[in-house]
Design a protein around this motif. Structure first.
Motif, PDB file in Angstrom:
ATOM      1  N   VAL A  34       0.849  -1.190   0.000  1.00 46.21           N
ATOM      2  CA  VAL A  34       0.000   0.000   0.000  1.00 46.21           C
ATOM      3  C   VAL A  34       0.881   1.235   0.000  1.00 46.21           C
ATOM      4  N   ASP A  35       0.668   2.111  -0.975  1.00 45.68           N
ATOM      5  CA  ASP A  35       1.249   3.456  -0.937  1.00 45.68           C
ATOM      6  C   ASP A  35       0.287   4.311  -0.123  1.00 45.68           C
ATOM      7  N   VAL A  36       0.711   4.730   1.056  1.00 42.81           N
ATOM      8  CA  VAL A  36      -0.199   5.362   1.996  1.00 42.81           C
ATOM      9  C   VAL A  36       0.209   6.812   2.239  1.00 42.81           C
ATOM     10  N   GLU A  37      -0.788   7.665   2.332  1.00 44.19           N
ATOM     11  CA  GLU A  37      -0.595   9.093   2.606  1.00 44.19           C
ATOM     12  C   GLU A  37      -1.137   9.399   3.993  1.00 44.19           C
ATOM     13  N   GLY A 205       3.531  10.938  11.572  1.00 44.71           N
ATOM     14  CA  GLY A 205       4.848  10.971  10.964  1.00 44.71           C
ATOM     15  C   GLY A 205       5.810  11.884  11.709  1.00 44.71           C
ATOM     16  N   HIS A 206       7.036  11.416  11.885  1.00 46.28           N
ATOM     17  CA  HIS A 206       8.100  12.188  12.522  1.00 46.28           C
ATOM     18  C   HIS A 206       9.292  12.238  11.580  1.00 46.28           C
ATOM     19  N   SER A 207       9.808  13.432  11.322  1.00 50.67           N
ATOM     20  CA  SER A 207      11.002  13.558  10.489  1.00 50.67           C
ATOM     21  C   SER A 207      12.283  13.395  11.293  1.00 50.67           C
ATOM     22  N   ALA A 208      12.233  13.745  12.571  1.00 54.53           N
ATOM     23  CA  ALA A 208      13.397  13.571  13.452  1.00 54.53           C
ATOM     24  C   ALA A 208      12.897  13.561  14.884  1.00 54.53           C
ATOM     25  N   SER A 222       3.612  15.537   8.047  1.00 52.30           N
ATOM     26  CA  SER A 222       2.772  14.763   7.137  1.00 52.30           C
ATOM     27  C   SER A 222       3.679  13.847   6.322  1.00 52.30           C
ATOM     28  N   MET A 223       3.370  12.548   6.326  1.00 50.06           N
ATOM     29  CA  MET A 223       4.321  11.552   5.841  1.00 50.06           C
ATOM     30  C   MET A 223       3.652  10.597   4.859  1.00 50.06           C
ATOM     31  N   ASN A 224       4.401  10.244   3.823  1.00 50.76           N
ATOM     32  CA  ASN A 224       3.956   9.233   2.873  1.00 50.76           C
ATOM     33  C   ASN A 224       4.836   8.004   3.014  1.00 50.76           C
ATOM     34  N   GLY A 225       4.289   6.855   2.697  1.00 47.99           N
ATOM     35  CA  GLY A 225       5.077   5.639   2.810  1.00 47.99           C
ATOM     36  C   GLY A 225       4.547   4.526   1.939  1.00 47.99           C
ATOM     37  N   THR A 226       5.351   3.500   1.800  1.00 47.38           N
ATOM     38  CA  THR A 226       4.942   2.260   1.152  1.00 47.38           C
ATOM     39  C   THR A 226       5.119   1.142   2.164  1.00 47.38           C
TER      40      THR A 226
END
Length: 322
Positions: A34-37, A205-208, A222-226
């Motif tokens: 799943v490509d998830v937003e 979502g966390h960038s750091a 805000s993070m996207n992932g597979t």
């Protein structure tokens, strides 16, 4: 295997918690990807700079249906995803194939009464932090020359339980808000399943983030992932376990760090007994010699988190683990 796309909309996200009564946002088969937003910042969007906002995110903030508002948590989660064939007692393997910020800005918030030092830092504060996605860093404070490497991960990966309303704030045996910065792309998370279909949700979502997440938040992004979702009927777990390219990770959650440490340690001993076939006493000794126990977070009241990290490099190369 099928590749799905799950965009974040008013019909596919939910706010504040988990519930087995929520309508599924997507149905998949075991092994599908799943490509998830995901979006974050539901409660701060009115104070956000333009680059933090998209028309889709604004629509969610302004028009999310009441039935998608589950509990009092601040997190906006994408899902739940229904996995065909998943039954209570099974295990859901979540492979994190890719994780990337969806926008070039995140935020950090101090909340009154929260954090590791709530009496010293008792005033609410909100900072938006620019992300240099080309160089994969964030400078904080601005113009300070302090450059923080971006290591994006999802703070929340969790499944529903029989509770009709469960806050997204505390983590537990269902995982949820574990806030473990080790769970970056290339990792796998193994979650016990409690309801038919598993009903998996993801977000925060966390960038750091530093271990502890001491002021309540990381660089919230805000993070996207597979992700790949796979049923593991060959495993039996009562608490989440994770695997990175270099480590096996067990987790413990308790109202004190002592309780969380004890549970993370017991879970590591159980792992070594079950998967490495060590006697319990030898497993206990090995934990003292080679396993690092770290503070995951101290702010997701009422549950603090500790995780144990077992280096896979010390184990026999032919050993079959997870």
């Amino acid at each position: 295997m099928v590749q799905h796309i799950l965009k974040a909309t008013t019909k596919t996200v939910h706010l504040g918690g988990f519930s087995h009564l929520l309508e599924s946002a997507l149905t998949v088969d075991s092994g599908d990807t799943v490509d998830v937003e995901t979006y974050t910042g539901y409660y701060v969007y009115e104070k956000a700079p333009p680059e933090f906002l998209t028309s889709e995110f604004l629509d969610i903030c302004q028009n999310l249906p009441s039935e998608r508002k589950v509990a009092e948590g601040p997190h906006l989660l994408t899902g739940p995803i229904y996995v065909r064939g998943a039954e209570p007692g099974d295990v859901l393997e979540v492979k994190l194939e890719a994780i990337k910020p969806g926008l070039p800005v995140g935020f950090n918030a101090i909340r009154t009464g929260w954090g590791a030092l709530p009496n010293q830092f008792n005033q609410a504060a909100l900072r938006f932090i620019s992300l240099d996605l080309e160089n994969n860093v964030a400078e904080f404070p601005e113009n300070s020359g302090i450059r923080i490497p971006l290591k994006p991960f999802f703070g929340i990966l969790g499944v529903a339980t029989q509770e009709t309303q469960r806050s997204s704030i505390p983590p537990g045996c269902y995982a949820g808000n574990i806030d473990n910065r080790e769970l970056q792309a290339g990792s796998r998370v193994f979650l016990p399943i409690f309801v038919p279909g598993a009903l998996f949700s993801i977000g925060d979502g966390h960038s750091a983030q530093g271990d502890g997440e001491v002021n309540v938040t990381a660089i919230e992004t805000s993070m996207n992932g597979t992700i790949q979702l796979k049923l593991r009927k060959d495993l039996q777990l009562t608490t989440p376990i994770a695997e990175t390219p270099t480590h096996i990770i067990t987790m413990g959650f308790g109202q004190t760090l002592d309780e969380a440490l004890e549970l993370a340690l017991k879970n590591m001993i159980d792992f070594l007994v079950k998967f490495v076939q060590l006697p319990p006493e030898d497993a206990y000794v090995l934990c003292s010699l080679a396993v690092n126990f770290r503070i995951t977070q101290v702010v997701n009241s009422p549950q603090k988190g500790v995780h144990g990290m077992l280096p896979k490099s010390i184990l026999p190369q032919d050993l079959q683990l997870l």
